[in-house]
Write a protein that holds these residues in place. Structure first.
Motif, PDB file in Angstrom:
ATOM      1  N   ALA A 126       0.864  -1.173   0.000  1.00 17.23           N
ATOM      2  CA  ALA A 126       0.000   0.000   0.000  1.00 17.23           C
ATOM      3  C   ALA A 126       0.907   1.231   0.000  1.00 17.23           C
ATOM      4  CB  ALA A 126      -0.902   0.005   1.236  1.00 17.23           C
ATOM      5  N   TYR A 127       0.333   2.378  -0.309  1.00 12.52           N
ATOM      6  CA  TYR A 127       1.082   3.636  -0.268  1.00 12.52           C
ATOM      7  C   TYR A 127       0.308   4.670   0.532  1.00 12.52           C
ATOM      8  CZ  TYR A 127       4.453   2.337  -3.877  1.00 12.52           C
ATOM      9  OH  TYR A 127       5.477   1.740  -4.590  1.00 12.52           O
ATOM     10  N   VAL A 128       1.049   5.457   1.293  1.00 14.61           N
ATOM     11  CA  VAL A 128       0.509   6.629   1.988  1.00 14.61           C
ATOM     12  C   VAL A 128       1.489   7.773   1.769  1.00 14.61           C
ATOM     13  CG1 VAL A 128      -0.653   5.273   3.767  1.00 14.61           C
ATOM     14  CG2 VAL A 128       1.645   6.113   4.189  1.00 14.61           C
ATOM     15  N   LYS A 129       1.028   8.981   2.052  1.00 12.86           N
ATOM     16  CA  LYS A 129       1.913  10.147   2.053  1.00 12.86           C
ATOM     17  C   LYS A 129       2.000  10.658   3.480  1.00 12.86           C
ATOM     18  CE  LYS A 129       0.977  11.991  -2.553  1.00 12.86           C
ATOM     19  NZ  LYS A 129       0.474  13.170  -3.288  1.00 12.86           N
ATOM     20  N   ASP A 130       3.178  11.139   3.871  1.00 12.97           N
ATOM     21  CA  ASP A 130       3.296  11.791   5.174  1.00 12.97           C
ATOM     22  C   ASP A 130       2.590  13.148   5.076  1.00 12.97           C
ATOM     23  OD1 ASP A 130       5.072  13.768   4.166  1.00 12.97           O
ATOM     24  OD2 ASP A 130       6.840  12.828   5.015  1.00 12.97           O
ATOM     25  N   PRO A 131       2.469  13.906   6.166  1.00 13.22           N
ATOM     26  CA  PRO A 131       1.733  15.175   6.112  1.00 13.22           C
ATOM     27  C   PRO A 131       2.276  16.211   5.125  1.00 13.22           C
ATOM     28  CG  PRO A 131       1.877  14.445   8.370  1.00 13.22           C
ATOM     29  CD  PRO A 131       2.764  13.522   7.553  1.00 13.22           C
ATOM     30  N   GLU A 132       3.528  16.059   4.680  1.00  9.43           N
ATOM     31  CA  GLU A 132       4.073  16.996   3.695  1.00  9.43           C
ATOM     32  C   GLU A 132       4.062  16.426   2.283  1.00  9.43           C
ATOM     33  OE1 GLU A 132       7.761  18.869   4.684  1.00  9.43           O
ATOM     34  OE2 GLU A 132       6.962  19.704   6.541  1.00  9.43           O
ATOM     35  N   GLY A 133       3.478  15.247   2.091  1.00  7.49           N
ATOM     36  CA  GLY A 133       3.321  14.707   0.741  1.00  7.49           C
ATOM     37  C   GLY A 133       4.387  13.737   0.277  1.00  7.49           C
ATOM     38  N   ASN A 134       5.287  13.300   1.162  1.00  2.00           N
ATOM     39  CA  ASN A 134       6.317  12.330   0.777  1.00  2.00           C
ATOM     40  C   ASN A 134       5.717  10.928   0.741  1.00  2.00           C
ATOM     41  OD1 ASN A 134       8.665  14.194   0.796  1.00  2.00           O
ATOM     42  ND2 ASN A 134       8.033  14.428   2.919  1.00  2.00           N
ATOM     43  N   LEU A 135       5.963  10.193  -0.346  1.00  2.00           N
ATOM     44  CA  LEU A 135       5.399   8.861  -0.532  1.00  2.00           C
ATOM     45  C   LEU A 135       6.124   7.804   0.303  1.00  2.00           C
ATOM     46  CD1 LEU A 135       4.925   8.862  -4.397  1.00  2.00           C
ATOM     47  CD2 LEU A 135       3.108   8.514  -2.712  1.00  2.00           C
ATOM     48  N   ILE A 136       5.343   6.978   0.981  1.00  5.04           N
ATOM     49  CA  ILE A 136       5.863   5.863   1.774  1.00  5.04           C
ATOM     50  C   ILE A 136       5.144   4.595   1.319  1.00  5.04           C
ATOM     51  CG2 ILE A 136       6.176   4.883   4.078  1.00  5.04           C
ATOM     52  CD1 ILE A 136       5.769   7.770   5.178  1.00  5.04           C
ATOM     53  N   GLU A 137       5.911   3.588   0.914  1.00  5.47           N
ATOM     54  CA  GLU A 137       5.327   2.294   0.561  1.00  5.47           C
ATOM     55  C   GLU A 137       5.365   1.387   1.780  1.00  5.47           C
ATOM     56  OE1 GLU A 137       5.744  -1.324  -2.715  1.00  5.47           O
ATOM     57  OE2 GLU A 137       7.358   0.138  -2.524  1.00  5.47           O
ATOM     58  N   LEU A 138       4.274   0.697   2.026  1.00  6.66           N
ATOM     59  CA  LEU A 138       4.177  -0.286   3.101  1.00  6.66           C
ATOM     60  C   LEU A 138       4.150  -1.650   2.435  1.00  6.66           C
ATOM     61  CD1 LEU A 138       1.259   1.472   5.009  1.00  6.66           C
ATOM     62  CD2 LEU A 138       3.718   1.754   5.402  1.00  6.66           C
ATOM     63  N   ILE A 139       5.009  -2.559   2.873  1.00  6.17           N
ATOM     64  CA  ILE A 139       5.099  -3.881   2.258  1.00  6.17           C
ATOM     65  C   ILE A 139       4.923  -4.947   3.333  1.00  6.17           C
ATOM     66  CG2 ILE A 139       6.551  -5.487   0.959  1.00  6.17           C
ATOM     67  CD1 ILE A 139       8.063  -3.023  -0.110  1.00  6.17           C
ATOM     68  N   GLU A 140       4.000  -5.854   3.077  1.00  6.85           N
ATOM     69  CA  GLU A 140       3.776  -7.019   3.954  1.00  6.85           C
ATOM     70  C   GLU A 140       4.191  -8.252   3.166  1.00  6.85           C
ATOM     71  OE1 GLU A 140       0.002  -7.867   6.508  1.00  6.85           O
ATOM     72  OE2 GLU A 140      -0.252  -8.846   4.561  1.00  6.85           O
ATOM     73  N   GLY A 141       5.159  -8.987   3.697  1.00 10.39           N
ATOM     74  CA  GLY A 141       5.645 -10.182   3.009  1.00 10.39           C
ATOM     75  C   GLY A 141       4.649 -11.311   3.051  1.00 10.39           C
ATOM     76  N   PRO A 142       4.890 -12.353   2.249  1.00 12.79           N
ATOM     77  CA  PRO A 142       3.991 -13.506   2.288  1.00 12.79           C
ATOM     78  C   PRO A 142       4.047 -14.185   3.632  1.00 12.79           C
ATOM     79  CG  PRO A 142       5.892 -13.929   0.879  1.00 12.79           C
ATOM     80  CD  PRO A 142       5.997 -12.516   1.339  1.00 12.79           C
TER      81      PRO A 142
END
Length: 145
Positions: A126-142
């Motif tokens: 999934a992806y979210v942005k921090d409050p200033e708009g920087n992209l962070i990817e969240l990865i959950e392994g199998p």
């Protein structure tokens, strides 16, 4: 002659230029649990302040505030970020993607892409942005059954 042997390398930290160091530090501490302040540094010229934060799992983030800095452009999502060369996002491994996504968005992050299957079988992202708009990817392994 240059030594051509490979060397050992491990991830150390990611650095993010921010507009408001204090606000971003609070968000990263509260939202990502980066409670330990490893170092703080300040320069009068150019006017720069930095803070390096670390979480219990070893994740380190350096936040850098420089007076007068600006964003060239904000990316809508990681595919938009791939139009420009250079860094488009940073990624973290999480053990519960749905919880992490909900937690970060409830803490003031902006949802970009909701949890979905990743290319690797059994993995999700999934992806979210921090409050200033920087992209962070969240990865959950199998997960093993």
């Amino acid at each position: 002659m240059t030594d051509s042997r490979p060397f050992s390398a491990a991830f150390h930290h990611v650095s993010i230029s921010v507009a408001d160091l204090d606000a971003q530090q609070r968000w990263y501490q509260e939202a990502l649990g980066l409670d330990e302040v490893v170092e703080c540094f300040e320069l009068p010229e150019p006017p720069v302040r930095t803070t390096v934060l670390r979480g219990s799992g070893g994740l380190q983030v350096e936040l850098i505030e420089r007076a007068g800095s600006g964003r060239v452009r904000e990316f809508d999502d990681p595919l938009d970020a791939s139009r420009d060369r250079g860094y488009g996002h940073w990624a973290i491994a999480v053990d519960d993607l749905a919880h992490a996504f909900a937690h970060l968005t409830e803490a003031g992050g902006t949802p970009v892409w909701p949890p979905a299957p990743a290319v690797r079988p059994g993995a999700r992202f999934a992806y979210v942005k921090d409050p200033e708009g920087n992209l962070i990817e969240l990865i959950e392994g199998p997960h093993a059954d």
